[in-house]
Scaffold this motif. Structure first.
Motif, PDB file in Angstrom:
ATOM      1  N   TYR A  50       2.281   4.690 -10.192  1.00 58.37           N
ATOM      2  CA  TYR A  50       3.695   4.815  -9.819  1.00 58.37           C
ATOM      3  C   TYR A  50       3.899   4.399  -8.363  1.00 58.37           C
ATOM      4  O   TYR A  50       4.876   3.716  -8.035  1.00 58.37           O
ATOM      5  N   PHE A  51       2.968   4.788  -7.507  1.00 59.21           N
ATOM      6  CA  PHE A  51       3.061   4.364  -6.108  1.00 59.21           C
ATOM      7  C   PHE A  51       2.874   2.855  -6.004  1.00 59.21           C
ATOM      8  O   PHE A  51       3.528   2.185  -5.201  1.00 59.21           O
ATOM      9  N   PHE A  52       2.002   2.307  -6.832  1.00 56.17           N
ATOM     10  CA  PHE A  52       1.760   0.872  -6.842  1.00 56.17           C
ATOM     11  C   PHE A  52       3.048   0.101  -7.151  1.00 56.17           C
ATOM     12  O   PHE A  52       3.307  -0.958  -6.577  1.00 56.17           O
ATOM     13  N   LEU A  53       3.887   0.650  -8.050  1.00 53.59           N
ATOM     14  CA  LEU A  53       5.119  -0.030  -8.446  1.00 53.59           C
ATOM     15  C   LEU A  53       6.314   0.344  -7.583  1.00 53.59           C
ATOM     16  O   LEU A  53       7.118  -0.515  -7.206  1.00 53.59           O
ATOM     17  N   HIS A  54       6.435   1.630  -7.271  1.00 47.31           N
ATOM     18  CA  HIS A  54       7.664   2.105  -6.645  1.00 47.31           C
ATOM     19  C   HIS A  54       7.485   2.585  -5.203  1.00 47.31           C
ATOM     20  O   HIS A  54       8.481   2.976  -4.571  1.00 47.31           O
ATOM     21  N   GLY A  55       6.269   2.596  -4.691  1.00 48.67           N
ATOM     22  CA  GLY A  55       6.073   3.143  -3.359  1.00 48.67           C
ATOM     23  C   GLY A  55       6.324   4.643  -3.368  1.00 48.67           C
ATOM     24  O   GLY A  55       5.898   5.358  -4.281  1.00 48.67           O
ATOM     25  N   ASN A  56       7.030   5.129  -2.366  1.00 48.08           N
ATOM     26  CA  ASN A  56       7.299   6.565  -2.245  1.00 48.08           C
ATOM     27  C   ASN A  56       8.500   7.035  -3.053  1.00 48.08           C
ATOM     28  O   ASN A  56       8.843   8.220  -3.034  1.00 48.08           O
ATOM     29  N   GLU A  57       9.137   6.144  -3.788  1.00 46.47           N
ATOM     30  CA  GLU A  57      10.252   6.517  -4.652  1.00 46.47           C
ATOM     31  C   GLU A  57       9.706   7.181  -5.916  1.00 46.47           C
ATOM     32  O   GLU A  57       8.982   6.559  -6.703  1.00 46.47           O
ATOM     33  N   GLN A 114      10.697  11.473 -13.949  1.00 43.35           N
ATOM     34  CA  GLN A 114      11.296  11.332 -15.274  1.00 43.35           C
ATOM     35  C   GLN A 114      10.256  11.012 -16.354  1.00 43.35           C
ATOM     36  O   GLN A 114      10.594  10.961 -17.536  1.00 43.35           O
ATOM     37  N   GLY A 115       9.042  10.771 -15.941  1.00 43.43           N
ATOM     38  CA  GLY A 115       7.979  10.482 -16.903  1.00 43.43           C
ATOM     39  C   GLY A 115       8.132   9.136 -17.577  1.00 43.43           C
ATOM     40  O   GLY A 115       7.794   8.971 -18.757  1.00 43.43           O
ATOM     41  N   ARG A 116       8.653   8.166 -16.844  1.00 43.54           N
ATOM     42  CA  ARG A 116       8.816   6.826 -17.407  1.00 43.54           C
ATOM     43  C   ARG A 116       7.468   6.254 -17.843  1.00 43.54           C
ATOM     44  O   ARG A 116       6.458   6.453 -17.190  1.00 43.54           O
ATOM     45  N   CYS A 148      11.485   1.392 -16.672  1.00 40.22           N
ATOM     46  CA  CYS A 148      12.835   1.389 -16.101  1.00 40.22           C
ATOM     47  C   CYS A 148      13.404  -0.019 -16.011  1.00 40.22           C
ATOM     48  O   CYS A 148      14.616  -0.202 -15.837  1.00 40.22           O
ATOM     49  N   GLY A 149      12.546  -1.038 -16.102  1.00 42.60           N
ATOM     50  CA  GLY A 149      12.991  -2.418 -16.054  1.00 42.60           C
ATOM     51  C   GLY A 149      13.268  -2.934 -14.669  1.00 42.60           C
ATOM     52  O   GLY A 149      13.712  -4.076 -14.508  1.00 42.60           O
ATOM     53  N   LYS A 150      13.006  -2.139 -13.657  1.00 43.09           N
ATOM     54  CA  LYS A 150      13.324  -2.552 -12.285  1.00 43.09           C
ATOM     55  C   LYS A 150      12.089  -2.849 -11.433  1.00 43.09           C
ATOM     56  O   LYS A 150      12.226  -3.278 -10.290  1.00 43.09           O
ATOM     57  N   ALA A 151      10.918  -2.580 -11.955  1.00 39.00           N
ATOM     58  CA  ALA A 151       9.724  -2.757 -11.135  1.00 39.00           C
ATOM     59  C   ALA A 151       8.586  -3.328 -11.968  1.00 39.00           C
ATOM     60  O   ALA A 151       8.282  -2.825 -13.056  1.00 39.00           O
ATOM     61  N   GLU A 152       8.007  -4.394 -11.484  1.00 39.00           N
ATOM     62  CA  GLU A 152       6.779  -4.940 -12.040  1.00 39.00           C
ATOM     63  C   GLU A 152       6.000  -5.603 -10.907  1.00 39.00           C
ATOM     64  O   GLU A 152       6.578  -6.049  -9.916  1.00 39.00           O
ATOM     65  N   ARG A 153       4.683  -5.634 -11.075  1.00 40.45           N
ATOM     66  CA  ARG A 153       3.861  -6.153  -9.988  1.00 40.45           C
ATOM     67  C   ARG A 153       2.581  -6.757 -10.555  1.00 40.45           C
ATOM     68  O   ARG A 153       1.963  -6.192 -11.453  1.00 40.45           O
TER      69      ARG A 153
END
Length: 611
Positions: free
Chosen positions: A158-165, A171-173, A195-200
Motif C-alpha cells: 500500500y505504501f508502494f502505491l499510495h505513499g502515506n495515504e 478500506q481494505g482495497r 481503486c483504479g487510481k494507483a498503479e506502479r
C-alpha cells in the motif's frame, strides 16, 4: 500422562546445508510453504561438540565474546522418537499471489492476479474470490525488501502505491499483480490497486532506489517477531530466490597434528632461552638448564630446532593468522608429519624429489601428500547483497557488519570434514626473483588498476588486493583443480583450495577434498600426487590456450565495458571453477602469471614449458 506427539517436519535439509546455504536468516521453499530459517535459539535437539580450540578462539575474537562452542546442527532424530527436534522456521513472506488461470479468451501474456496478505487467506491457505467465492490457491510473492546489513521484511505494497495515504489500506482495497508480458522482467510486472487510481511498475525501483520502500526498520524476523534493531540503511528490492539473497560467512581451519601443537607449546614455554639458538647444538646446550629440560621433556632437539626456524619472522610477535599456522606446519614436514592412525586428524608424507623432478618444476621445492586431514568449518554470520569472504590470509574482516545468528551467541554451527590432499611448496627465492621482473611488475600494475576500479564501485568493502604472488598461485590452483578432476575420480566441485602467500615464511598451494563421511578419503588425490609432474604438465598445457583466446588473454582488468575488474586472462573457458572450490568466489585470477599465453606478456612464473 500421554507424551506429546512429535511434530511432523515440514521439509528436510542436510546438516552441511545449514552451514553453507540455509543457515539462520536464509529463505527456502519447503514442499508446502516458504520459510525463513530461525536463529540458533530455535535449533532444538542433540548437538555434538566439535573440538578445535584454534577456530573457537578465532571466532570468539571475531564476535567479541569471551568464548564460543562449536557444535553440529541438530539431527532430525528417529521419526518414532516423541521428542521435538530439528530446526524451526518462520513463515516468510506473508504476502501471496493467487494462482488462478486466465479466463476464457483472456490473453495469457497479460495476466492479472490478486496480491493478498496472509490474514486474507481462508483455512487451507487459499484465497476466496470476492465475487465467485471460488477457492484460489496461492504462492508466496517473490519480492521482499531487505538491507545490506541482513535485515529483511515484507514490502508494504500500500505504501508502494499510495505513499502515506492510508484510505485504500483502511478500506481494505484489493491489490493486483499484473504481468504485462511473458519475460518476467520487472518492467512487465505492475502492482495496482482496485481503486483504479494507483498503479506502479516494479521497474521504477531501479530508478528510485532510495524512495520506493523507505528506510530499513531493522527487522530480524529469523530471531523472533519483535526482534528489531536500529538501522540507517535504505531498503532494497530483493528477489527471494536470487543468488544475492544470502551470503553465509564461514571460517575454516585445517586441524594441525597433535604432535606439532605439543612441540609448539613446549618451545613457547622456554622461548626466552631458545630464541638466540643458531643450530641444534645450541638447543642441546640450553636443554642442560633445569627449566628448559623440564619443558622440553619428550621433544627432540631436531623438533625444537625446526620450530625455532619457523619463528624467525618478525610477525611472530603478533597472533598468527589461520593460514600462517597451517603453512608453517606444512613447511615443517620432512619425511613424515602427524600419525598414521584411523582416528588421526593429520598425516602427511613428503614425495621424494627424484619422483617428480622435471625442468618445468624448478620453482617447486617440496611435494607433500596429505593422506589424512580434518577440516572444521563454522558459520559465524551472513550478509545480503554483498558477500564478505575470508581474506587471502584466511581471516574474516573484523570491520564487516554481519547479521547475527542468535539473540545471544554461545555456540555456532560447525561441521568437520575428513579428506586428503596435495600440498605444493614453492621456492621463495624463485617467486621473489619472478616478482622483481619488469614484465611482472607491469602486469601487477594492470591488475591493481582493475582492483581499484572495482573498489571504487564497492567503497564499503574492506577487500584487499592479493598481490601478484597470490594471484599466480590462485590461478595455478584453478588449473590444477580442473586437471585433477579429469584424473582422480572426484568431481571438480568437490576439490577445494587453500592458497598460502605469506612472504615471511613461504608460498604454497593445498588442494584437498573433504566430506563428513568416508567419501572424502577415497585415495584419488593421493594417486594423482604420485604422478604430480605429469599432472602439472597437463595443467600448464591447459592454461596456455583458452577457447576464448585471443579475447581472453588480451583482457585488461580495468576495462569498464567488460566489467571483470578482478580478473586478468581468466574466463569460463579456462580458469573459472565451481565457487564451492574457490576461496575467492572466482576473483583474483590471471593465467598469464602462470604460463605464457598467446598474448606473450612474458609475465609467466613457469618458464620451462613442457614439450
Amino acid at each position: 500422562m500421554k507424551a506429546p506427539q512429535r511434530k511432523r517436519p515440514q521439509g528436510q535439509l542436510r546438516q552441511g546445508q545449514l552451514i553453507t546455504t540455509f543457515g539462520p536468516g536464509a529463505m527456502t521453499d519447503l514442499p508446502e510453504r516458504s520459510v525463513l530459517i530461525a536463529g540458533l535459539e530455535d535449533w532444538v535437539g542433540e548437538r555434538e561438540l566439535i573440538s578445535e580450540p584454534r577456530l573457537s578462539a578465532k571466532i570468539a575474537n571475531l564476535l567479541k565474546i569471551p568464548s564460543v562452542r562449536l557444535e553440529t546442527p541438530p539431527s532430525a532424530g528417529d521419526i518414532e522418537d516423541q521428542r521435538i527436534t530439528g530446526v524451526r522456521a518462520y513463515r516468510f513472506p506473508e504476502w501471496f499471489v493467487t494462482q488462478d488461470a486466465p479466463g476464457k479468451g483472456q490473453d495469457e501474456s497479460r495476466r492479472s492476479r490478486y496480491l493478498v496478505h496472509v490474514r486474507a487467506l481462508a483455512r487451507g491457505n487459499a484465497f476466496i474470490h470476492p465475487e465467485t467465492r471460488k477457492r484460489l490457491s496461492v504462492v508466496p510473492v517473490r519480492f521482499v525488501r531487505a538491507c545490506r546489513l541482513g535485515h529483511i521484511g515484507d514490502i508494504d505494497w500500500y505504501f508502494f502505491l499510495h505513499g502515506n495515504e492510508n484510505t485504500c489500506r483502511n478500506q481494505g482495497r484489493l491489490l493486483y499483480l499484473d504481468e504485462r508480458g511473458t519475460s518476467g522482467d520487472l518492467s512487465e510486472i505492475w502492482i495496482r490497486c482496485s481503486c483504479g487510481k494507483a498503479e506502479r511498475s516494479m521497474a521504477q525501483i531501479a530508478l528510485q532506489k532510495a524512495e520506493v520502500f523507505g528506510r530499513c526498520d531493522g527487522a530480524r524476523p529469523w530471531l523472533g517477531p519483535a526482534m528489531k534493531e536500529k538501522c540507517d540503511e535504505m531498503n532494497r528490492l530483493l528477489v527471494r530466490t536470487a543468488s544475492n539473497a544470502y551470503f553465509p560467512q564461514r571460517m575454516s581451519v585445517i586441524s594441525l597434528p597433535e604432535r606439532v601443537e605439543t612441540v609448539r607449546e613446549a618451545v613457547s614455554a622456554v622461548w626466552d632461552f631458545l630464541e638466540t639458538a643458531e643450530d641444534e647444538g645450541d638447543v642441546a646446550r640450553e636443554r642442560r638448564k633445569a627449566k628448559v629440560k623440564e619443558a622440553l621433556e619428550g621433544v627432540s632437539d631436531a623438533e625444537v630446532w625446526a620450530e625455532i626456524q619457523v619463528r624467525r619472522a618478525p610477525s611472530q610477535v603478533q597472533e598468527k593468522s589461520v593460514k600462517y599456522a597451517e603453512l608453517e606446519t606444512l613447511i615443517s614436514a620432512n619425511e613424515e608429519l602427524g600419525e598414521d592412525r584411523p582416528e588421526g586428524v593429520f598425516y602427511a608424507r613428503a614425495l621424494p624429489q627424484k619422483e617428480w623432478d622435471k625442468p618445468w618444476l624448478k620453482g617447486i621445492e617440496k611435494v607433500i601428500l596429505v593422506q589424512r586431514l580434518r577440516e572444521v568449518m563454522a558459520l559465524v554470520g551472513f550478509t545480503r547483497f554483498e558477500a564478505a569472504a575470508p581474506d587471502t590470509d584466511g581471516e574474516l574482516d573484523m570491520g564487516v557488519r554481519r547479521a547475527d545468528l542468535a539473540r545471544n551467541v554461545t555456540w555456532v554451527p560447525a561441521v568437520e570434514n575428513r579428506g586428503e590432499g596435495i600440498f605444493l611448496l614453492f621456492r621463495r627465492k624463485a617467486i621473489e626473483d619472478w616478482l622483481a621482473k619488469p614484465s611482472v611488475i607491469e602486469r601487477a600494475v594492470q591488475l591493481r588498476r582493475g582492483f581499484d576500479a572495482w573498489k571504487a564501485e564497492h567503497s564499503s568493502s574492506s577487500r584487499k588486493f592479493g598481490g601478484p604472488a597470490y594471484i599466480m598461485l590462485h590461478s595455478f590452483a584453478h588449473l590444477m583443480i580442473t586437471t585433477i578432476a579429469l584424473e582422480c575420480g572426484y568431481p571438480a566441485s568437490s576439490i577445494r583450495e587453500r592458497i598460502y602467500a605469506i612472504p615471511e615464511i613461504g608460498y604454497g598451494v593445498l588442494l584437498y577434498t573433504g566430506s563428513s563421511d568416508s567419501e572424502g578419503t577415497l585415495g584419488g588425490l593421493i594417486e594423482v600426487g604420485r604422478r604430480i609432474a605429469d599432472t602439472i604438465h597437463n595443467a600448464l598445457e591447459l592454461g596456455a590456450l583458452c577457447s576464448n583466446d585471443p579475447v581472453c588473454s588480451q583482457h585488461l582488468p580495468e576495462n569498464p565495458h567488460a566489467r571483470s575488474f578482478l580478473l586478468g586472462a581468466a574466463c569460463h573457458g579456462c580458469l573459472l571453477v565451481a565457487e564451492t572450490s574457490c576461496e575467492q568466489q572466482n576473483d583474483l585470477l590471471d593465467r598469464s602469471l602462470v604460463v605464457r599465453t598467446v598474448q606473450g606478456a612474458d609475465s609467466e612464473f613457469f618458464h620451462e614449458l613442457p614439450n
